[in-house]
Design a protein around this motif. Structure first.
Motif, PDB file in Angstrom:
ATOM      1  N   LYS A  51      44.386   2.888 -61.922  1.00 23.49           N
ATOM      2  CA  LYS A  51      45.421   3.896 -62.149  1.00 23.49           C
ATOM      3  C   LYS A  51      46.117   4.500 -61.014  1.00 23.49           C
ATOM      4  O   LYS A  51      47.016   4.961 -60.667  1.00 23.49           O
ATOM      5  N   THR A  52      45.134   4.813 -59.765  1.00 19.20           N
ATOM      6  CA  THR A  52      45.119   5.161 -58.736  1.00 19.20           C
ATOM      7  C   THR A  52      45.654   4.078 -57.471  1.00 19.20           C
ATOM      8  O   THR A  52      46.064   4.649 -56.330  1.00 19.20           O
ATOM      9  N   VAL A  53      45.828   2.899 -57.957  1.00 20.65           N
ATOM     10  CA  VAL A  53      46.099   1.901 -56.975  1.00 20.65           C
ATOM     11  C   VAL A  53      47.459   1.437 -57.459  1.00 20.65           C
ATOM     12  O   VAL A  53      47.879   1.059 -58.547  1.00 20.65           O
ATOM     13  N   LYS A  54      48.419   1.795 -56.384  1.00 19.82           N
ATOM     14  CA  LYS A  54      50.131   1.371 -56.887  1.00 19.82           C
ATOM     15  C   LYS A  54      50.100  -0.358 -56.896  1.00 19.82           C
ATOM     16  O   LYS A  54      50.660  -0.698 -57.739  1.00 19.82           O
ATOM     17  N   GLN A  86      48.481   4.439 -47.699  1.00 23.06           N
ATOM     18  CA  GLN A  86      46.914   4.223 -47.833  1.00 23.06           C
ATOM     19  C   GLN A  86      46.766   2.856 -48.431  1.00 23.06           C
ATOM     20  O   GLN A  86      47.309   2.298 -49.209  1.00 23.06           O
ATOM     21  N   GLY A 163      40.168   5.866 -54.373  1.00 26.98           N
ATOM     22  CA  GLY A 163      40.983   7.141 -54.322  1.00 26.98           C
ATOM     23  C   GLY A 163      42.526   6.694 -54.509  1.00 26.98           C
ATOM     24  O   GLY A 163      42.703   5.633 -55.118  1.00 26.98           O
ATOM     25  N   GLU A 164      43.356   7.457 -54.178  1.00 32.71           N
ATOM     26  CA  GLU A 164      44.919   7.261 -54.183  1.00 32.71           C
ATOM     27  C   GLU A 164      45.220   6.191 -53.212  1.00 32.71           C
ATOM     28  O   GLU A 164      45.292   6.320 -51.705  1.00 32.71           O
ATOM     29  N   ASP A 166      47.826   2.890 -51.909  1.00 32.71           N
ATOM     30  CA  ASP A 166      48.998   2.322 -51.918  1.00 32.71           C
ATOM     31  C   ASP A 166      49.190   0.746 -52.229  1.00 32.71           C
ATOM     32  O   ASP A 166      49.953   0.078 -52.989  1.00 32.71           O
ATOM     33  N   GLU A 314      51.640   1.221 -63.600  1.00 33.42           N
ATOM     34  CA  GLU A 314      51.358   2.566 -63.698  1.00 33.42           C
ATOM     35  C   GLU A 314      53.120   3.143 -63.349  1.00 33.42           C
ATOM     36  O   GLU A 314      53.471   3.959 -63.925  1.00 33.42           O
ATOM     37  N   GLU A 315      53.687   2.866 -62.343  1.00 36.61           N
ATOM     38  CA  GLU A 315      55.088   3.313 -61.937  1.00 36.61           C
ATOM     39  C   GLU A 315      56.041   3.023 -63.245  1.00 36.61           C
ATOM     40  O   GLU A 315      56.772   3.932 -63.512  1.00 36.61           O
TER      41      GLU A 315
END
Length: 321
Positions: A51-54, A86, A163-164, A166, A314-315
């Protein structure tokens, strides 16, 4: 002769490995072993972790030695040039992990924290994970059967503290085998944005790439496009262009037109690419004016544009909530 359906039932189907279209498939036994069983709980755990990976991008090739890991590395380098982006690079080529060498991270070790394994960072915004970090020596051979490879990929996706992020770029081994099925299955609930396929111009490479494209269609992976590596060689002295690998059937361009898929670009041969990779440096900064660098940058821009046109799962959920 009985007509065999062309549609793959998918790894999550109860018919996986058992349908008529599975007959003769090299992965039939692997799929059948999980068909009808309860879903692997790791799939939901990985979905939560991702969920933290776009954006998630797979880099595939039909053959080895076509420059897939080199493209993966420079795709990561290029995207990470924006300090606000990122980027993570995951190497799941279990038996031939070349990413640590290409990224200048040979000898690095994975560190464990309370939130899982920590990636090894090239820059503050570019993290890398590879089985190469788990070996005592770069010369160590990884002699593993399929289940252990699959377990390693599961750990990379579930237990690494990304982590977060992109962009997550996944460098895969050549072909369509256990590792590919595993990463598709484990990321099925987390959504993969698309696939970049790497080839060289000669027919012996394109033949295998057609199989790779067929694999993507069967497991419903979106195709971002094809990159033709080593498309030509421009002599640095006389500037004459030579074709080291003659495109006897029209190269990637003719194949892409025939199959109606995008050709993302052609990267010419440049001896500096190999030198930069051996030194663990970014060719994009080592040779900023090279025609190969311009080709890489154009490909990176097209990959970025594709991801922005196709928002992550997720977006989409956030925009509709």
């Amino acid at each position: 002769m009985e007509e065999v359906p062309q549609e793959c039932p998918g790894t999550g189907s109860a018919q996986a490995g058992r349908g008529a279209s599975c007959q003769g498939c090299p992965n039939q036994r692997l799929c059948a072993s999980g068909a009808g069983a309860a879903p692997d709980p790791a799939i939901e755990e990985i979905k939560e972790k991702m969920k933290t990976v776009k954006h998630k991008i797979l880099v595939l090739s039909g053959k080895g030695g076509v420059g897939k890991s080199t493209l993966s590395a420079h795709l990561a380098h290029g995207l990470a040039e924006d300090e606000n982006t990122q980027v993570a690079l995951l190497d799941i080529d279990i038996c031939g992990p070349s990413v640590p060498k290409i990224m200048g991270l040979e000898g690095e070790q994975v560190h464990q924290s309370g939130s899982g394994w920590s990636p090894v960072y090239v820059e503050d915004n570019l993290g890398v994970m590879s089985v190469g970090f788990l070996l005592s020596s770069p010369d160590d051979a990884v002699i593993w059967r399929g289940p252990r490879k699959n377990g390693m990929i599961k750990q990379f996706l579930r237990d690494v503290d990304w982590g977060e992020v992109d962009y997550l770029i996944v460098d895969t081994p050549p072909g369509t085998s256990d590792e590919h099925l595993s990463v598709v299955q484990y990321l099925s609930a987390a959504n993969i944005d698309g696939v970049v396929i790497v080839t060289t111009p000669q027919e012996v490479s394109l033949q295998d790439v057609r199989k790779e494209i067929n694999f993507c269609h069967k497991v419903k992976l979106p195709l971002i496009g094809v990159v033709e590596n080593m498309s030509s060689f421009v002599c640095p002295r006389c500037k004459k262009e030579s074709q080291i690998f003659p495109p006897t059937t029209g190269g990637a361009e003719a194949m892409c037109q025939d199959l109606q898929i995008p050709l993302l670009g052609r990267v010419p041969l440049d001896p500096q690419i190999g030198k930069s990779c051996d030194k663990g440096q970014s060719f994009l900064t080592d040779a900023p004016d090279s025609p190969a660098t311009l080709a890489y940058r154009s490909i990176i821009q097209r990959v970025r544009a594709f991801c922005h046109r196709h928002p992550s799962h997720e977006e989409e959920q956030r925009s509709t909530s």
